[in-house]
Each structure stands twice: as structure tokens, then as C-alpha cells.
Design a protein around this motif. Structure first.
Motif, PDB file in Angstrom:
ATOM      1  N   ALA A  66       2.739 -12.168  73.790  1.00  0.00           N
ATOM      2  CA  ALA A  66       2.932 -10.800  73.343  1.00  0.00           C
ATOM      3  C   ALA A  66       2.770 -10.754  71.835  1.00  0.00           C
ATOM      4  O   ALA A  66       3.422 -11.495  71.108  1.00  0.00           O
ATOM      5  CB  ALA A  66       4.320 -10.303  73.741  1.00  0.00           C
ATOM      6  N   THR A  67       1.888  -9.871  71.373  1.00  0.00           N
ATOM      7  CA  THR A  67       1.566  -9.826  69.955  1.00  0.00           C
ATOM      8  C   THR A  67       2.248  -8.647  69.287  1.00  0.00           C
ATOM      9  O   THR A  67       2.283  -7.549  69.827  1.00  0.00           O
ATOM     10  CB  THR A  67       0.048  -9.718  69.764  1.00  0.00           C
ATOM     11  N   VAL A  68       2.774  -8.877  68.101  1.00  0.00           N
ATOM     12  CA  VAL A  68       3.283  -7.812  67.247  1.00  0.00           C
ATOM     13  C   VAL A  68       2.342  -7.719  66.067  1.00  0.00           C
ATOM     14  O   VAL A  68       2.232  -8.634  65.262  1.00  0.00           O
ATOM     15  CB  VAL A  68       4.717  -8.100  66.763  1.00  0.00           C
ATOM     16  N   ALA A  75       2.192 -15.839  63.048  1.00  0.00           N
ATOM     17  CA  ALA A  75       3.223 -16.847  63.285  1.00  0.00           C
ATOM     18  C   ALA A  75       3.455 -16.952  64.786  1.00  0.00           C
ATOM     19  O   ALA A  75       3.598 -15.947  65.474  1.00  0.00           O
ATOM     20  CB  ALA A  75       4.523 -16.451  62.585  1.00  0.00           C
ATOM     21  N   ALA A  76       3.459 -18.172  65.294  1.00  0.00           N
ATOM     22  CA  ALA A  76       3.709 -18.403  66.717  1.00  0.00           C
ATOM     23  C   ALA A  76       5.217 -18.507  66.939  1.00  0.00           C
ATOM     24  O   ALA A  76       5.869 -19.397  66.377  1.00  0.00           O
ATOM     25  CB  ALA A  76       3.016 -19.677  67.177  1.00  0.00           C
ATOM     26  N   VAL A  77       5.754 -17.610  67.737  1.00  0.00           N
ATOM     27  CA  VAL A  77       7.200 -17.570  67.990  1.00  0.00           C
ATOM     28  C   VAL A  77       7.487 -18.162  69.368  1.00  0.00           C
ATOM     29  O   VAL A  77       6.824 -17.821  70.349  1.00  0.00           O
ATOM     30  CB  VAL A  77       7.738 -16.133  67.914  1.00  0.00           C
ATOM     31  N   ILE A  78       8.468 -19.055  69.415  1.00  0.00           N
ATOM     32  CA  ILE A  78       8.897 -19.649  70.689  1.00  0.00           C
ATOM     33  C   ILE A  78      10.403 -19.452  70.823  1.00  0.00           C
ATOM     34  O   ILE A  78      11.169 -19.883  69.962  1.00  0.00           O
ATOM     35  CB  ILE A  78       8.540 -21.142  70.763  1.00  0.00           C
ATOM     36  N   GLU A  79      10.805 -18.806  71.887  1.00  0.00           N
ATOM     37  CA  GLU A  79      12.224 -18.522  72.116  1.00  0.00           C
ATOM     38  C   GLU A  79      12.909 -19.713  72.800  1.00  0.00           C
ATOM     39  O   GLU A  79      12.365 -20.305  73.731  1.00  0.00           O
ATOM     40  CB  GLU A  79      12.379 -17.298  73.023  1.00  0.00           C
ATOM     41  N   VAL A  80      14.109 -20.037  72.308  1.00  0.00           N
ATOM     42  CA  VAL A  80      14.973 -21.029  72.969  1.00  0.00           C
ATOM     43  C   VAL A  80      16.266 -20.303  73.287  1.00  0.00           C
ATOM     44  O   VAL A  80      17.185 -20.230  72.470  1.00  0.00           O
ATOM     45  CB  VAL A  80      15.229 -22.260  72.066  1.00  0.00           C
ATOM     46  N   THR A 285       2.686 -13.850  56.558  1.00  0.00           N
ATOM     47  CA  THR A 285       2.128 -12.935  57.551  1.00  0.00           C
ATOM     48  C   THR A 285       3.211 -12.029  58.113  1.00  0.00           C
ATOM     49  O   THR A 285       4.388 -12.412  58.169  1.00  0.00           O
ATOM     50  CB  THR A 285       1.460 -13.708  58.706  1.00  0.00           C
ATOM     51  N   GLU A 286       2.779 -10.842  58.506  1.00  0.00           N
ATOM     52  CA  GLU A 286       3.675  -9.909  59.186  1.00  0.00           C
ATOM     53  C   GLU A 286       3.498  -9.998  60.704  1.00  0.00           C
ATOM     54  O   GLU A 286       4.265  -9.389  61.452  1.00  0.00           O
ATOM     55  CB  GLU A 286       3.372  -8.474  58.735  1.00  0.00           C
ATOM     56  N   GLU A 287       2.491 -10.744  61.128  1.00  0.00           N
ATOM     57  CA  GLU A 287       2.134 -10.784  62.547  1.00  0.00           C
ATOM     58  C   GLU A 287       2.913 -11.878  63.277  1.00  0.00           C
ATOM     59  O   GLU A 287       2.966 -13.025  62.819  1.00  0.00           O
ATOM     60  CB  GLU A 287       0.636 -11.038  62.727  1.00  0.00           C
ATOM     61  N   LEU A 288       3.492 -11.523  64.416  1.00  0.00           N
ATOM     62  CA  LEU A 288       4.232 -12.463  65.259  1.00  0.00           C
ATOM     63  C   LEU A 288       3.632 -12.454  66.661  1.00  0.00           C
ATOM     64  O   LEU A 288       3.441 -11.394  67.246  1.00  0.00           O
ATOM     65  CB  LEU A 288       5.713 -12.079  65.336  1.00  0.00           C
ATOM     66  N   VAL A 289       3.356 -13.628  67.186  1.00  0.00           N
ATOM     67  CA  VAL A 289       2.857 -13.743  68.551  1.00  0.00           C
ATOM     68  C   VAL A 289       3.813 -14.625  69.338  1.00  0.00           C
ATOM     69  O   VAL A 289       4.124 -15.747  68.923  1.00  0.00           O
ATOM     70  CB  VAL A 289       1.433 -14.345  68.589  1.00  0.00           C
ATOM     71  N   ASN A 290       4.274 -14.100  70.461  1.00  0.00           N
ATOM     72  CA  ASN A 290       5.251 -14.826  71.273  1.00  0.00           C
ATOM     73  C   ASN A 290       4.537 -15.812  72.196  1.00  0.00           C
ATOM     74  O   ASN A 290       3.799 -15.426  73.101  1.00  0.00           O
ATOM     75  CB  ASN A 290       6.066 -13.829  72.110  1.00  0.00           C
ATOM     76  N   PHE A 291       4.764 -17.099  71.978  1.00  0.00           N
ATOM     77  CA  PHE A 291       4.177 -18.154  72.789  1.00  0.00           C
ATOM     78  C   PHE A 291       5.156 -18.675  73.847  1.00  0.00           C
ATOM     79  O   PHE A 291       4.872 -19.644  74.523  1.00  0.00           O
ATOM     80  CB  PHE A 291       3.729 -19.320  71.901  1.00  0.00           C
TER      81      PHE A 291
END
Length: 325
Positions: A66-68, A75-80, A285-291
């Protein structure tokens, strides 16, 4: 003769009543049949719609990321999130898979581990820690940041320690560098109930964690040594990850948990910031992508219906395990 005439004259009336009764019964039966057919059609239609819904869920594509925003780099975001365990969303397999995808993505500028977990399995946490270190060797210029939200304790902090830098909110709960192995003892209760324990083992200490047997001081000391060894492994990994940023405090590895503000003073974190702020300030960057791994809707449906409520309770009683806290 008169009696015969009276009998003959009453028969048509009796026959008429019988036919009316038969007609009423037949009409009622037809009505019931019509109702049964209507309900049959209703349930068949409902089953058909249910099958169509299942097929639609199975065939529905799953959005992997999911891209913001919509920039060329991000930035690649990974939730824990939640307990770190093999059968949870925060399992090593799922987190490691997400990390590998992020490291392979040329458009990603770095990884932000967004952590909100009380901890869990030292084995699962260790797998993720080691994989972060391994992946960083394959792409040295690819930074990994950890951002602790409400809580990043125990095994969750174990994972965070592998990051280049750790951030949190001033009110986040951070730390809890310790190990716990818990269980129950029902010996006195069994005696009061008149229950006799029959345990058959091959091996002198095979049943030493049995909650229905008296505790043995020698076995208790042995179990403490296992906890101490695991605790030392945890400490070593935190020291390797944080280095000289850690303060010299005797309570640092005691299992205590601190607020983000206190954790900053102790060197457990590097600053107070959110994931979006880290993306801006550290990755530009202002962009976040949920990996983060997203389960297929069908998998989620099966998991919800197939969850066993009693399995966790049975596991606690029968198979005590180590947990980082």
C-alpha cells in the motif's frame, strides 16, 4: 323400515363432511408443500450466493504493498504488530519475507520497522535480528530504522536492536530486556481433591516441567540456568546492535521497561520521532510504501473460523516455553 330410510338419508350429509375434511387436509398439505418449496428455494439461493462469495474472495487479487504518495522513491515500511510467535502476524517468516522484498526493491531508500509489540519468542526474534544483519551486508547503503509506537519491549526490542537507529515517542514503552519461563503448580489442589498423579517417563528429568508434580530444587536450579543463558544471548545481541550508545546502568538488562524519554537517556533509542518524521529527516522522502505481508482474504476467513480457543490454554499448561520480557 323407517330406520333404514333415516339411515339412508343421513349418509349424504356424512359423506359430505368426510369429503370436506379430506379436502381440507389436502389443501393444508399443498400449503405445506408450497412453503417447503419456498424455503428450499431460499436456502438453495443462499448457498449459491455463499459459494459465489467464496469464489470471489479466492480469486480476488491481493494488494502486496500500500503506497502513500506517488513518488519514484520511497521508504519501505514493515509493521511488527502483536506477539512475536510462529503462528502470529509478527512471525519471523512473515517479517523476514517482507524485509527481503524491501531490500530487493531498487526504488526503496531504506526500511522503517514500525514496531508495536510486547515481545514473544526469543527464537523468532533472533531469526529476524540475524536476517537484518545478513541483509545489511548485501546492501550496506540501505539503512534500517526502527520506530517504536505504543510498546517495543522484550523480543520486539531484540528486533529493534538490529536497526541502525531506533526512535520512539516520549510516552512509548521501551526495554524489558529479560527472559521469563512460567507455569503452574497444582500439587496441593490435587491432594485436596484426592487426585493421584501417574506420570511415566524414560529419563530422570523428563517430566521436570510437569505442573502436577512437586517441584525439585535441583531441576529448578537447572531451569534457572537455561533462562540465564537465554538472557545473556539477548544482552549480547543488544550490546552488539547498540554498542557504546548504551548507558552504564545496572538496571538496563534487569527486565524493567522505560518510557521513550527515559529510554533516550539510557541509550536504548536514538531520538523521539514518528515513522513519517524518520522518513523525511533520515531518508529524505514523504513517500511511504507498506511492505508488510498482507494475508489473502481467504486465508483470513479460514483463520477466523478455524481458530482454536483452547489450544493456547492447553499449551501454557502442558508445554511451558521461554518468552522474552
Amino acid at each position: 323400515m323407517d330406520d333404514m330410510n333415516r339411515s339412508s338419508s343421513s349418509r349424504p350429509a356424512d359423506d359430505s363432511k368426510e369429503w370436506r375434511l379430506i379436502e381440507k387436509v389436502l389443501m393444508d398439505m399443498q400449503g405445506e408443500q408450497r412453503k417447503a418449496r419456498r424455503w428450499g428455494i431460499f436456502f438453495k439461493s443462499l448457498t449459491f450466493l455463499y459459494l459465489i462469495a467464496i469464489l470471489w474472495i479466492v480469486r480476488m487479487p491481493v494488494e502486496e504493498a500500500a503506497t502513500v504518495g506517488g513518488g519514484d522513491s520511497y521508504a519501505a515500511v514493515i509493521e511488527v504488530n502483536g506477539p512475536i510467535a510462529a503462528d502470529q502476524d509478527a512471525s519471523a517468516d512473515l517479517i523476514v519475507g517482507s524485509l527481503r522484498s524491501a531490500f530487493k526493491d531498487e526504488a526503496a531508500l531504506g526500511v522503517i520497522l514500525r514496531i508495536n509489540s510486547p515481545g514473544g519468542s526469543p527464537v523468532q526474534s533472533g531469526y529476524v535480528y540475524d536476517e537484518i544483519k545478513r541483509l545489511k551486508e548485501t546492501r550496506p547503503d540501505f539503512p534500517v530504522y526502527a520506530v517504536i509506537m505504543d510498546i517495543g519491549a522484550s523480543g520486539a526490542y531484540y528486533i529493534a536492536a538490529a536497526a541502525d537507529e531506533i526512535y520512539a515517542d516520549k510516552a512509548s514503552l521501551v526495554g524489558s530486556i529479560g527472559v521469563v519461563g512460567s507455569g503452574f503448580g497444582f500439587v496441593d489442589a490435587m491432594e485436596k481433591l484426592g487426585v493421584e498423579r501417574r506420570l511415566y517417563t524414560a529419563g530422570e528429568h523428563k517430566g521436570f516441567l510437569d505442573p502436577f508434580s512437586p517441584e525439585n530444587p535441583e531441576e529448578r536450579e537447572f531451569w534457572g540456568s537455561v533462562l540465564n543463558v537465554t538472557h545473556q544471548q539477548f544482552i549480547n545481541q543488544v550490546k552488539a546492535g547498540r554498542g557504546d550508545r548504551l548507558a552504564s546502568d545496572p538496571d538496563l538488562f534487569s527486565g524493567l521497561v522505560w518510557s521513550g524519554e527515559q529510554a533516550l537517556e539510557l541509550g536504548l533509542i536514538d531520538g523521539l520521532a514518528s515513522s513519517s518524521q524518520v522518513a523525511r529527516d533520515k531518508l529524505g522522502t514523504e513517500e511511504l510504501v507498506n511492505f508488510t505481508h498482507q494475508p489473502h482474504p481467504w486465508e483470513e476467513l479460514v483463520r477466523r473460523f478455524g481458530a482454536s480457543i483452547g489450544s493456547g490454554f492447553a499449551t501454557v499448561l502442558a508445554n511451558p516455553s521461554l518468552t522474552l520480557r
